[in-house]
Design an enzyme around this catalytic site. Structure first.
Site, short mmCIF file in Angstrom:
data_model
loop_
_atom_site.label_atom_id
_atom_site.label_comp_id
_atom_site.label_asym_id
_atom_site.label_seq_id
_atom_site.Cartn_x
_atom_site.Cartn_y
_atom_site.Cartn_z
N SER A 108 4.87 4.22 -12.44
CA SER A 108 5.07 4.28 -10.91
C SER A 108 5.38 5.84 -10.63
O SER A 108 4.88 6.60 -10.88
CB SER A 108 5.78 2.96 -10.30
N ASP A 237 -2.96 -4.79 -9.46
CA ASP A 237 -2.18 -4.19 -8.67
C ASP A 237 -2.18 -4.37 -7.28
O ASP A 237 -3.49 -3.84 -6.91
CB ASP A 237 -2.00 -2.75 -9.39
N HIS A 265 2.15 -4.48 -9.98
CA HIS A 265 2.73 -3.17 -9.81
C HIS A 265 4.07 -3.30 -10.36
O HIS A 265 4.99 -4.10 -9.90
CB HIS A 265 2.72 -2.62 -8.43
#
Length: 288
Positions: A108, A237, A265
């Site tokens: 991320s 995601d 995610h």
């Protein structure tokens, strides 16, 4: 339980701040640096995940970024640094540990930092793994409608940060918000969130990551990356749909894209560890 592969936490003075780091495995083995996402202390890199990477012949390094865990924190709502400072911290951490170059894994926001590291400091990156992240740009799939509606409604209300159980519930709800089709392991989330609360003198400060200036983007320089690159992306995601992973793999020369089936995610759930760990070890072997 702490893995037998884990060494004691270290508090290191880097770039005028203190960063807390911990290593796993043989210090003589090739270094593998784990860079976490927004709000995430190093606790979210699971002990067993780190140990399995160490068992693959890597010296694994995880750390608390600024405003998380035992590293330097700033008043909630008032960070005095930007995302480029987090890049400088990653480089400074390698220097402090005596690591000339490392296999770098970022998830991320940590994946964005890893991209910057590979572009701006290519000599420090032996291989690159980018997980649940994006090259940025305007022609990418939007977040899911359900997630967009939740954000528009204000998202989850912040908890009383002094209330351990309320904070654990907040993070558990967050995991459900960003989950894919793999069920959320609430017991695992509660354990990790509780550990993060216990280790963090100012857990509310982690929210500062959402306020950082973006610094200098490298989105238009990804073709300069020369390190062997692996892109791991969840097929479910909701924040950065799979097309972001595809775009990232197209932008970086010879990058390998591997789908993580059902993952949303965030950190890889245990259901995809076999794939993620074997692929990370394989790309790092290619970069030796």
């Amino acid at each position: 339980m702490t893995s037998s592969h884990a060494h004691d936490e270290q508090l290191l003075d880097i770039n005028g701040v203190t960063l807390c780091a911990q290593t796993f495995g043989d210090p003589a083995a090739p270094a593998l640096l784990l860079i976490g996402g927004a709000e995430a202390s190093m606790d979210w890199w699971d002990d067993e995940f780190c140990s399995r990477l160490a068992n693959g012949g890597r010296h694994v390094v995880r750390y608390d970024t600024r405003d998380t865990g035992r590293s330097t924190t700033y008043a909630p709502g008032s960070p005095t640094y930007g995302r480029d400072a987090l890049l400088a911290d990653a480089v400074g951490l390698l220097d402090a540990l005596g690591v000339s170059a490392a296999h770098v894994v970022g998830v991320s926001m940590g994946g964005d930092i890893a991209q910057r590291l590979a572009v701006r400091h290519p000599e420090r990156v032996t291989s690159l793994t980018l997980m649940a992240t994006s090259p940025g740009g305007t022609d990418l799939p939007p977040m899911s409608q359900e997630l967009a509606e939740k954000f528009a409604a204000g998202g989850d209300e912040a908890p009383d940060w002094a209330d351990r159980e309320a904070v654990i519930a907040y993070y558990t709800d967050g995991e459900h918000t960003f989950a894919g089709t793999i069920p959320v392991d609430e017991e695992w989330v509660r354990r990790v969130a509780g550990k993060a609360w216990d280790r963090s003198p100012s857990l509310a400060s982690a929210q500062n990551h959402w306020l950082l200036d973006d610094g200098e983007s490298v989105s238009d320089r990804l073709a300069e990356i020369t390190a062997p690159t692996l892109v791991l992306h969840g097929t479910a995601d909701p924040l950065l749909p799979y097309g972001h992973g595809e775009a990232l793999s197209w932008a970086i020369p010879e990058a390998r894209l591997v789908p993580l089936q059902g993952m949303g995610h965030g950190m890889p759930p245990s259901e995809v560890w076999d794939t993620a760990i074997s692929e990370i070890l394989a790309v790092s072997e290619a970069g030796r």
